[in-house]
Design a protein around this motif. Structure first.
Motif, PDB file in Angstrom:
ATOM      1  N   LYS A 117      11.335  72.148  39.425  1.00 37.94           N
ATOM      2  CA  LYS A 117      11.329  72.416  40.869  1.00 37.94           C
ATOM      3  C   LYS A 117      12.452  71.663  41.583  1.00 37.94           C
ATOM      4  O   LYS A 117      12.215  70.769  42.381  1.00 37.94           O
ATOM      5  CB  LYS A 117       9.968  72.030  41.451  1.00 37.94           C
ATOM      6  N   CYS A 118      13.679  72.040  41.279  1.00 35.68           N
ATOM      7  CA  CYS A 118      14.821  71.430  41.954  1.00 35.68           C
ATOM      8  C   CYS A 118      15.262  72.351  43.084  1.00 35.68           C
ATOM      9  O   CYS A 118      15.212  73.566  42.933  1.00 35.68           O
ATOM     10  CB  CYS A 118      16.011  71.303  40.997  1.00 35.68           C
ATOM     11  N   THR A 119      15.722  71.765  44.162  1.00 32.20           N
ATOM     12  CA  THR A 119      16.366  72.572  45.196  1.00 32.20           C
ATOM     13  C   THR A 119      17.706  73.013  44.597  1.00 32.20           C
ATOM     14  O   THR A 119      18.450  72.177  44.091  1.00 32.20           O
ATOM     15  CB  THR A 119      16.655  71.711  46.446  1.00 32.20           C
ATOM     16  N   PRO A 120      18.013  74.302  44.614  1.00 29.06           N
ATOM     17  CA  PRO A 120      19.295  74.712  44.018  1.00 29.06           C
ATOM     18  C   PRO A 120      20.465  74.062  44.755  1.00 29.06           C
ATOM     19  O   PRO A 120      20.459  73.972  45.977  1.00 29.06           O
ATOM     20  CB  PRO A 120      19.312  76.228  44.209  1.00 29.06           C
ATOM     21  N   VAL A 121      21.420  73.604  43.981  1.00 31.11           N
ATOM     22  CA  VAL A 121      22.599  72.956  44.554  1.00 31.11           C
ATOM     23  C   VAL A 121      23.696  73.985  44.789  1.00 31.11           C
ATOM     24  O   VAL A 121      24.419  73.933  45.763  1.00 31.11           O
ATOM     25  CB  VAL A 121      23.123  71.874  43.592  1.00 31.11           C
ATOM     26  N   LEU A 122      23.787  74.916  43.849  1.00 35.09           N
ATOM     27  CA  LEU A 122      24.874  75.895  43.903  1.00 35.09           C
ATOM     28  C   LEU A 122      24.482  77.102  44.743  1.00 35.09           C
ATOM     29  O   LEU A 122      23.304  77.440  44.869  1.00 35.09           O
ATOM     30  CB  LEU A 122      25.222  76.352  42.481  1.00 35.09           C
ATOM     31  N   HIS A 123      25.461  77.757  45.268  1.00 36.58           N
ATOM     32  CA  HIS A 123      25.268  79.034  45.954  1.00 36.58           C
ATOM     33  C   HIS A 123      24.772  80.045  44.913  1.00 36.58           C
ATOM     34  O   HIS A 123      25.144  79.967  43.748  1.00 36.58           O
ATOM     35  CB  HIS A 123      26.615  79.474  46.541  1.00 36.58           C
ATOM     36  N   SER A 124      23.962  80.999  45.374  1.00 41.15           N
ATOM     37  CA  SER A 124      23.366  81.935  44.413  1.00 41.15           C
ATOM     38  C   SER A 124      24.420  82.764  43.663  1.00 41.15           C
ATOM     39  O   SER A 124      24.155  83.288  42.577  1.00 41.15           O
ATOM     40  CB  SER A 124      22.380  82.848  45.122  1.00 41.15           C
ATOM     41  N   ALA A 125      25.624  82.848  44.234  1.00 39.76           N
ATOM     42  CA  ALA A 125      26.688  83.608  43.561  1.00 39.76           C
ATOM     43  C   ALA A 125      27.118  82.952  42.249  1.00 39.76           C
ATOM     44  O   ALA A 125      27.768  83.583  41.411  1.00 39.76           O
ATOM     45  CB  ALA A 125      27.900  83.738  44.476  1.00 39.76           C
ATOM     46  N   ALA A 126      26.731  81.682  42.055  1.00 40.57           N
ATOM     47  CA  ALA A 126      27.125  80.943  40.846  1.00 40.57           C
ATOM     48  C   ALA A 126      26.742  81.698  39.584  1.00 40.57           C
ATOM     49  O   ALA A 126      27.491  81.712  38.601  1.00 40.57           O
ATOM     50  CB  ALA A 126      26.477  79.564  40.853  1.00 40.57           C
ATOM     51  N   GLU A 127      25.579  82.337  39.627  1.00 43.16           N
ATOM     52  CA  GLU A 127      25.086  83.024  38.426  1.00 43.16           C
ATOM     53  C   GLU A 127      26.033  84.101  37.921  1.00 43.16           C
ATOM     54  O   GLU A 127      26.063  84.404  36.726  1.00 43.16           O
ATOM     55  CB  GLU A 127      23.719  83.649  38.716  1.00 43.16           C
ATOM     56  N   SER A 128      26.791  84.676  38.821  1.00 44.76           N
ATOM     57  CA  SER A 128      27.680  85.775  38.418  1.00 44.76           C
ATOM     58  C   SER A 128      29.028  85.266  37.901  1.00 44.76           C
ATOM     59  O   SER A 128      29.863  86.058  37.469  1.00 44.76           O
ATOM     60  CB  SER A 128      27.895  86.729  39.593  1.00 44.76           C
ATOM     61  N   VAL A 129      29.250  83.958  37.944  1.00 44.14           N
ATOM     62  CA  VAL A 129      30.522  83.416  37.435  1.00 44.14           C
ATOM     63  C   VAL A 129      30.314  82.971  35.987  1.00 44.14           C
ATOM     64  O   VAL A 129      29.558  82.036  35.708  1.00 44.14           O
ATOM     65  CB  VAL A 129      31.019  82.226  38.289  1.00 44.14           C
ATOM     66  N   ASN A 130      30.940  83.662  35.068  1.00 46.49           N
ATOM     67  CA  ASN A 130      30.763  83.372  33.645  1.00 46.49           C
ATOM     68  C   ASN A 130      32.044  83.755  32.898  1.00 46.49           C
ATOM     69  O   ASN A 130      32.363  84.935  32.777  1.00 46.49           O
ATOM     70  CB  ASN A 130      29.553  84.158  33.104  1.00 46.49           C
TER      71      ASN A 130
ATOM     72  N   TYR B  29      18.680  78.577  29.576  1.00 42.18           N
ATOM     73  CA  TYR B  29      19.477  79.256  30.604  1.00 42.18           C
ATOM     74  C   TYR B  29      18.824  79.262  31.984  1.00 42.18           C
ATOM     75  O   TYR B  29      19.299  79.929  32.901  1.00 42.18           O
ATOM     76  CB  TYR B  29      19.903  80.636  30.101  1.00 42.18           C
ATOM     77  N   ILE B  30      17.745  78.498  32.112  1.00 37.47           N
ATOM     78  CA  ILE B  30      17.191  78.237  33.446  1.00 37.47           C
ATOM     79  C   ILE B  30      18.100  77.227  34.139  1.00 37.47           C
ATOM     80  O   ILE B  30      18.254  77.231  35.350  1.00 37.47           O
ATOM     81  CB  ILE B  30      15.767  77.650  33.313  1.00 37.47           C
ATOM     82  N   SER B  31      18.689  76.343  33.348  1.00 40.40           N
ATOM     83  CA  SER B  31      19.542  75.290  33.897  1.00 40.40           C
ATOM     84  C   SER B  31      20.831  75.865  34.484  1.00 40.40           C
ATOM     85  O   SER B  31      21.503  76.676  33.845  1.00 40.40           O
ATOM     86  CB  SER B  31      19.876  74.287  32.786  1.00 40.40           C
ATOM     87  N   PRO B  32      21.190  75.450  35.707  1.00 43.37           N
ATOM     88  CA  PRO B  32      22.430  75.961  36.304  1.00 43.37           C
ATOM     89  C   PRO B  32      23.686  75.464  35.582  1.00 43.37           C
ATOM     90  O   PRO B  32      24.785  75.936  35.849  1.00 43.37           O
ATOM     91  CB  PRO B  32      22.380  75.414  37.741  1.00 43.37           C
ATOM     92  N   GLU B  33      23.516  74.514  34.654  1.00 46.42           N
ATOM     93  CA  GLU B  33      24.663  73.995  33.893  1.00 46.42           C
ATOM     94  C   GLU B  33      24.970  74.834  32.658  1.00 46.42           C
ATOM     95  O   GLU B  33      25.984  74.633  31.999  1.00 46.42           O
ATOM     96  CB  GLU B  33      24.390  72.556  33.451  1.00 46.42           C
ATOM     97  N   GLU B  34      24.032  75.708  32.297  1.00 47.22           N
ATOM     98  CA  GLU B  34      24.183  76.459  31.053  1.00 47.22           C
ATOM     99  C   GLU B  34      24.463  77.918  31.332  1.00 47.22           C
ATOM    100  O   GLU B  34      23.782  78.538  32.145  1.00 47.22           O
ATOM    101  CB  GLU B  34      22.905  76.341  30.219  1.00 47.22           C
TER     102      GLU B  34
END
Lengths: 257, 257
Positions: free
Chosen positions: A98-111, A76-81
């Motif tokens: 060490k990837c530059t995040p691609v998604l806006h930080s709000a992505a985490e709250s969309v589930n 669940y570190i992966s932004p795809e999961e």
């Protein structure tokens, strides 16, 4: 896509390629799950069997414990999961890449996994499986469920990447509707009926190819495939594509936060 | 086959049908696993990451914990399932189904999973996968590994049922070699080269069909499939079929105990 660090890689083409490949994964896992009947005992809440310290269904217990295990090795570190049971997940022992995040930080709250799980148990399984209990295969069935649900969830939440690249390509157009928090206008902007029709046709064709009984005898009579292609088309039409667009809209609504 | 209670169901035909269907499962799972590179970090022993209270590899930890979880819901009650880590498995909370046992009680002591795991990590993965580490996908890779290894194990240990039905069909012929504990003679009696050739051809054909890229455009140029059919043939030739026969021989050697 493993790392979105290089922004050039975030093209609609690469996302589309991944979504197309994920169709195969979903169909393979679907074919494997529907070998078994619905197995309602697995999802009965509370379970008829006593799981010490747990009051949900057998399946919920297995899924939650599996996610906890996978969380330890960084799933669940992966932004795809996106976890189905996000509360109390253990920390990862693997450091984040060490990837530059691609998604806006709000992505985490969309589930939308709660919706996916509900649709899966109450609508999908009865549609695809024989109605019966096969008590001897509960663990194997649940393992197939988990693989399939995770594949569906990954596909649907890929909507975040789709939305991000669309937002970047036409920022001004999206911005006005985001500022107005206009769901309907965003949904309309994201919908391409011709593309959706193509997806429905393609997944039906894939279901026919992957579900066929392959024999060495070319003139073998046609046997019923392992999965009904029209149902796979319906799965995309009624659930996968609408839920993906829901993820896109939810993400966009928070894109300027 | 869920329950072998009815002896009439234990025919070589029904076993063969199941083995053929299991080929599809193995190929689907193989295609899904080899999307990822070898990921040696997962199998490194001891792990480079600190798992509290555990000294093996990350993969061993994940697999062992998954088996423990599945054991609780009865996976290893089934005579078709053989654990990779049989020590200290928790008891099942699901009662065993009331089937008349089909296999001789010695079946439980036949388990070649240690060999399967060794071949899998050290020979199969390097043959099928790109040599690299993809740290962001360790958990997903391990989940695919577990599904594939369990499918391989089920297929290979199905040899017990094959051996049982062959023993029942030609008891006198087998008896003499069992009494003499003559491995070579038993192996010879169990080997049908023409059948093995057919299996190798069929799984290669399946790999071609299931591994193809399905597009709506029929005239699309041929693209490389997701798995090399000749390698799938080799997988059966070098490992799956020999290990199945090993299980058959081991089972027969104990059949009169």
């Amino acid at each position: 896509m493993t790392c979105h660090g290089d922004d050039n890689k975030l093209s609609l083409d690469s996302i589309r390629d991944s979504l197309i490949r994920q169709e195969d994964t979903i169909i393979f896992n679907l074919i494997e799950r529907i070998k078994f009947p619905t197995n309602p005992t697995l999802y009965k809440q509370p379970s008829s069997f006593n799981i010490s310290g747990f009051s949900g269904s057998l399946f919920q217990y297995l899924f939650q414990e599996t996610e906890a295990l996978q969380s330890k090795v960084g799933r669940y570190i992966s932004p795809e999961e996106n976890p189905f049971f996000p509360n109390n997940l253990p920390d990862s022992i693997i450091p984040p890449t060490k990837c530059t995040p691609v998604l806006h930080s709000a992505a985490e709250s969309v589930n939308v996994n709660e919706k996916i799980l509900d649709v899966y148990i109450n609508q999908m399984l009865p549609l695809f499986c024989t109605e019966a209990d096969d008590i001897g295969n509960l663990a194997t069935t649940a393992a197939c469920d988990i693989q399939l649900l995770q594949a569906l969830s990954r596909r649907i939440h890929y909507g975040k990447f789709v939305a991000e690249v669309k937002f970047r390509d036409c920022t001004d157009e999206y911005k006005q509707f985001i500022l107005a928090q206009d769901r309907d206008a965003l949904m309309k902007l994201l919908t391409f009926e011709a593309v959706e029709e193509m997806v429905k046709k393609r997944v039906a064709k894939k279901a026919g190819v992957f579900g066929q009984e392959v024999t060495l005898n070319d003139s073998a009579k046609e046997v019923k495939g392992k999965v009904d292609p029209s149902l796979v088309s319906r799965l995309y039409d009624e659930w996968i594509m609408p839920l993906t667009k829901l993820v896109e809209v939810e993400y966009l609504l928070r894109r300027l936060d």
